[in-house]
Write a protein that holds these residues in place. Structure first.
Motif, PDB file in Angstrom:
ATOM      1  N   GLY A   1      26.083 -20.525  18.783  1.00 28.09           N
ATOM      2  CA  GLY A   1      26.926 -20.861  19.929  1.00 28.09           C
ATOM      3  C   GLY A   1      26.190 -20.766  21.250  1.00 28.09           C
ATOM      4  O   GLY A   1      26.804 -20.451  22.273  1.00 28.09           O
ATOM      5  N   GLY A   2      24.885 -21.003  21.232  1.00 25.81           N
ATOM      6  CA  GLY A   2      24.109 -20.934  22.461  1.00 25.81           C
ATOM      7  C   GLY A   2      23.816 -19.526  22.947  1.00 25.81           C
ATOM      8  O   GLY A   2      23.327 -19.347  24.061  1.00 25.81           O
ATOM      9  N   ARG A   3      24.111 -18.536  22.129  1.00 27.42           N
ATOM     10  CA  ARG A   3      23.881 -17.138  22.502  1.00 27.42           C
ATOM     11  C   ARG A   3      22.968 -16.456  21.501  1.00 27.42           C
ATOM     12  O   ARG A   3      22.930 -16.819  20.334  1.00 27.42           O
ATOM     13  N   GLN A   4      22.279 -15.441  21.992  1.00 25.24           N
ATOM     14  CA  GLN A   4      21.486 -14.570  21.128  1.00 25.24           C
ATOM     15  C   GLN A   4      21.989 -13.150  21.328  1.00 25.24           C
ATOM     16  O   GLN A   4      22.199 -12.716  22.457  1.00 25.24           O
ATOM     17  N   GLN A   5      22.191 -12.448  20.236  1.00 25.21           N
ATOM     18  CA  GLN A   5      22.599 -11.050  20.323  1.00 25.21           C
ATOM     19  C   GLN A   5      21.979 -10.272  19.181  1.00 25.21           C
ATOM     20  O   GLN A   5      21.644 -10.839  18.145  1.00 25.21           O
ATOM     21  N   THR A   6      21.821  -8.995  19.402  1.00 20.43           N
ATOM     22  CA  THR A   6      21.304  -8.112  18.362  1.00 20.43           C
ATOM     23  C   THR A   6      22.442  -7.206  17.914  1.00 20.43           C
ATOM     24  O   THR A   6      23.143  -6.621  18.740  1.00 20.43           O
ATOM     25  N   VAL A   7      22.626  -7.136  16.597  1.00 19.42           N
ATOM     26  CA  VAL A   7      23.669  -6.276  16.031  1.00 19.42           C
ATOM     27  C   VAL A   7      23.008  -5.271  15.104  1.00 19.42           C
ATOM     28  O   VAL A   7      21.952  -5.532  14.528  1.00 19.42           O
ATOM     29  N   THR A   8      23.631  -4.115  14.966  1.00 20.73           N
ATOM     30  CA  THR A   8      23.109  -3.048  14.111  1.00 20.73           C
ATOM     31  C   THR A   8      24.017  -2.901  12.899  1.00 20.73           C
ATOM     32  O   THR A   8      25.244  -2.828  13.028  1.00 20.73           O
ATOM     33  N   PHE A   9      23.409  -2.848  11.738  1.00 21.58           N
ATOM     34  CA  PHE A   9      24.157  -2.675  10.491  1.00 21.58           C
ATOM     35  C   PHE A   9      24.435  -1.203  10.237  1.00 21.58           C
ATOM     36  O   PHE A   9      23.648  -0.337  10.614  1.00 21.58           O
ATOM     37  N   ALA A  10      25.543  -0.951   9.561  1.00 15.50           N
ATOM     38  CA  ALA A  10      25.903   0.389   9.087  1.00 15.50           C
ATOM     39  C   ALA A  10      26.298   0.259   7.622  1.00 15.50           C
ATOM     40  O   ALA A  10      26.848  -0.774   7.220  1.00 15.50           O
ATOM     41  N   PRO A  11      26.034   1.286   6.813  1.00 16.15           N
ATOM     42  CA  PRO A  11      26.402   1.187   5.396  1.00 16.15           C
ATOM     43  C   PRO A  11      27.915   1.221   5.210  1.00 16.15           C
ATOM     44  O   PRO A  11      28.628   1.929   5.927  1.00 16.15           O
ATOM     45  N   ARG A  12      28.384   0.427   4.253  1.00 12.65           N
ATOM     46  CA  ARG A  12      29.792   0.527   3.855  1.00 12.65           C
ATOM     47  C   ARG A  12      29.979   1.873   3.166  1.00 12.65           C
ATOM     48  O   ARG A  12      29.018   2.435   2.625  1.00 12.65           O
ATOM     49  N   PRO A  13      31.194   2.405   3.164  1.00 13.09           N
ATOM     50  CA  PRO A  13      31.424   3.703   2.518  1.00 13.09           C
ATOM     51  C   PRO A  13      31.000   3.753   1.053  1.00 13.09           C
ATOM     52  O   PRO A  13      30.573   4.795   0.570  1.00 13.09           O
ATOM     53  N   ASP A  14      31.083   2.616   0.343  1.00 14.19           N
ATOM     54  CA  ASP A  14      30.705   2.612  -1.071  1.00 14.19           C
ATOM     55  C   ASP A  14      29.192   2.495  -1.282  1.00 14.19           C
ATOM     56  O   ASP A  14      28.711   2.590  -2.411  1.00 14.19           O
ATOM     57  N   GLY A  15      28.418   2.284  -0.200  1.00 18.30           N
ATOM     58  CA  GLY A  15      26.964   2.193  -0.303  1.00 18.30           C
ATOM     59  C   GLY A  15      26.456   0.904  -0.922  1.00 18.30           C
ATOM     60  O   GLY A  15      25.265   0.766  -1.170  1.00 18.30           O
ATOM     61  N   ALA A  16      27.342  -0.053  -1.164  1.00 19.49           N
ATOM     62  CA  ALA A  16      26.947  -1.299  -1.822  1.00 19.49           C
ATOM     63  C   ALA A  16      26.437  -2.358  -0.853  1.00 19.49           C
ATOM     64  O   ALA A  16      25.822  -3.328  -1.277  1.00 19.49           O
ATOM     65  N   ALA A  17      26.691  -2.180   0.443  1.00 21.68           N
ATOM     66  CA  ALA A  17      26.298  -3.204   1.419  1.00 21.68           C
ATOM     67  C   ALA A  17      26.185  -2.587   2.804  1.00 21.68           C
ATOM     68  O   ALA A  17      26.690  -1.495   3.063  1.00 21.68           O
ATOM     69  N   LEU A  18      25.517  -3.335   3.674  1.00 23.81           N
ATOM     70  CA  LEU A  18      25.453  -3.007   5.096  1.00 23.81           C
ATOM     71  C   LEU A  18      26.338  -4.002   5.836  1.00 23.81           C
ATOM     72  O   LEU A  18      26.386  -5.181   5.465  1.00 23.81           O
ATOM     73  N   VAL A  19      27.037  -3.539   6.872  1.00 25.51           N
ATOM     74  CA  VAL A  19      27.902  -4.429   7.651  1.00 25.51           C
ATOM     75  C   VAL A  19      27.584  -4.294   9.140  1.00 25.51           C
ATOM     76  O   VAL A  19      27.163  -3.237   9.610  1.00 25.51           O
ATOM     77  N   ALA A  20      27.774  -5.402   9.849  1.00 25.68           N
ATOM     78  CA  ALA A  20      27.559  -5.424  11.294  1.00 25.68           C
ATOM     79  C   ALA A  20      28.604  -6.341  11.915  1.00 25.68           C
ATOM     80  O   ALA A  20      29.069  -7.294  11.287  1.00 25.68           O
TER      81      ALA A  20
END
Length: 132
Positions: free
Chosen positions: A77-96
């Motif tokens: 969308g014409g923008r650049q941003q940096t996001v930080t991932f955190a682990p899901r409570p089940d440890g199966a994935a990272l979300v941001a």
């Protein structure tokens, strides 16, 4: 004629291993785009305002993300941003989360440190443009 057919068959047989090793973006078991990231495989799912990252070993077996850290540079969308991932409570994935839309043209560069003491690796994703 027979020699030409044999030559064509030999060429195709020799090319198959190279085609099997050369792969582009594909869909993972969760429906996201799969890419090589270091010695691992990563799967990125993009939804409006949310990224979910799954980590797999070299044989595509799911790995826990506990201890992993990751950020993503999101271009859309014409923008650049940096996001930080955190682990899901089940440890199966990272979300941001961020302010972006999951639409064609979205590009994401994931920078991942799989565990403490391991080198940082990165991969580029086009999660909405990947083949379905």
């Amino acid at each position: 004629m027979q020699t030409r057919r044999s030559l064509l068959t030999t060429t195709l047989v020799l090319a198959l291993p190279a085609m099997a090793l050369a792969h582009g973006p594909s869909r993972g078991p969760n429906g996201g785009q799969m890419q090589d990231i270091g010695s691992h495989h990563g799967e990125l799912l993009a939804q409006d305002g949310r990224l979910t990252f799954f980590l797999f070993d070299g044989n595509d077996r799911p790995l826990t993300v506990n201890g992993a850290t990751a950020t993503a540079i999101v271009l859309g969308g014409g923008r650049q941003q940096t996001v930080t991932f955190a682990p899901r409570p089940d440890g199966a994935a990272l979300v941001a989360s961020g302010e972006f839309r999951a639409e064609p043209g979205l590009r994401v560069v994931v920078q991942l440190t799989p565990a403490a003491g391991q080198p940082r690796v990165q991969a580029r994703f086009t999660p909405v443009d990947a083949t379905r």
